[in-house]
Scaffold this motif. Sequence first.
Motif, PDB file in Angstrom:
ATOM      1  N   GLN A 149      42.047  34.239  38.215  1.00  0.00           N
ATOM      2  CA  GLN A 149      41.061  33.483  39.084  1.00  0.00           C
ATOM      3  C   GLN A 149      40.160  34.448  39.887  1.00  0.00           C
ATOM      4  O   GLN A 149      39.046  34.129  40.094  1.00  0.00           O
ATOM      5  CB  GLN A 149      41.642  32.540  40.122  1.00  0.00           C
ATOM      6  N   GLU A 150      40.564  35.467  40.441  1.00  0.00           N
ATOM      7  CA  GLU A 150      39.782  36.456  41.157  1.00  0.00           C
ATOM      8  C   GLU A 150      38.840  37.149  40.257  1.00  0.00           C
ATOM      9  O   GLU A 150      37.588  37.284  40.655  1.00  0.00           O
ATOM     10  CB  GLU A 150      40.811  37.596  41.648  1.00  0.00           C
ATOM     11  N   ALA A 186      37.466  35.421  37.480  1.00  0.00           N
ATOM     12  CA  ALA A 186      36.415  34.411  37.248  1.00  0.00           C
ATOM     13  C   ALA A 186      35.687  34.254  38.716  1.00  0.00           C
ATOM     14  O   ALA A 186      34.276  34.081  38.438  1.00  0.00           O
ATOM     15  CB  ALA A 186      37.239  33.169  36.960  1.00  0.00           C
ATOM     16  N   LEU A 187      35.893  34.321  39.733  1.00  0.00           N
ATOM     17  CA  LEU A 187      35.013  33.972  40.789  1.00  0.00           C
ATOM     18  C   LEU A 187      34.258  35.239  41.164  1.00  0.00           C
ATOM     19  O   LEU A 187      33.120  35.082  41.569  1.00  0.00           O
ATOM     20  CB  LEU A 187      36.005  33.826  42.113  1.00  0.00           C
ATOM     21  N   ASP A 209      32.952  25.146  32.212  1.00  0.00           N
ATOM     22  CA  ASP A 209      33.825  26.339  32.277  1.00  0.00           C
ATOM     23  C   ASP A 209      34.471  26.286  30.643  1.00  0.00           C
ATOM     24  O   ASP A 209      34.885  25.488  29.843  1.00  0.00           O
ATOM     25  CB  ASP A 209      34.912  25.999  32.729  1.00  0.00           C
TER      26      ASP A 209
END
Length: 236
Positions: free
Chosen positions: A7-8, A10-11, A106
């Motif tokens: 997720q890091e 992706a953000l 997404d």
Amino acid sequence: MAHLEGQERALYVQDMFARIAGNYDLMNRLMTAGQDVTWRRYVIHQAQLPLDGRLLDIATGTGEIALEGLALVPGLQAVGGDFTVEMMQVGRQIPVRRAIRWVGADTLALPFPDDYFDAVTSGFLMRNVIDVHKAFSEQMRVLKPGGRVVVLESSPPKRNLLRPFILIHLNFVIPTLGRLVAGDADAYRYLPDSTQQFRDPHSLAAVMRQVGFEAVDYKLFMFGTIAVHVGQKPAT
């Protein structure tokens, strides 16, 4: 930055593309000496879209591949999906791109029904996703039986006589252009880094086959640093 995971990552990617959205198209022209226009046209030809067909261009950015589809295929319904709203907002401000149906999406959880699109295209998406297998599985799901997926992506430079010159372009020329034109050298350091750490074209084709795509093939451009992969969902 390319070492980030989950997720890091992706953000970070979402924020990065939001920052460079306003200069994204111009930077693509400069980085590729205008060749990206030819590649996107080739993507649409490989999609083999029928008249009045449906196209999903995922990670559409400002909608350039979707626009190419509208120009080449009469009656096409072109959906442009992206999880970076700022990129799509830039595209929507361009009059000729208003026919694109813009959707926040997404690539790992596409908001579309099964067996819906005649083709799914993407440009410079796969090296940024956190799960390539899942991304291809979702594209397979929303494709009609017999539909085609077409992937435009950068590839790690091959080990040959041109490699030192390509690395100079990736690691020095592109970040410098990013700083001067887009005002964001960090973003244009990430993009070359992610290219060099991504799968080679043969490995990416292998993932497509693992997911279940048939007739998987690819063509290389720009001294092997760009690849267009094609695969087909089984007809039954």
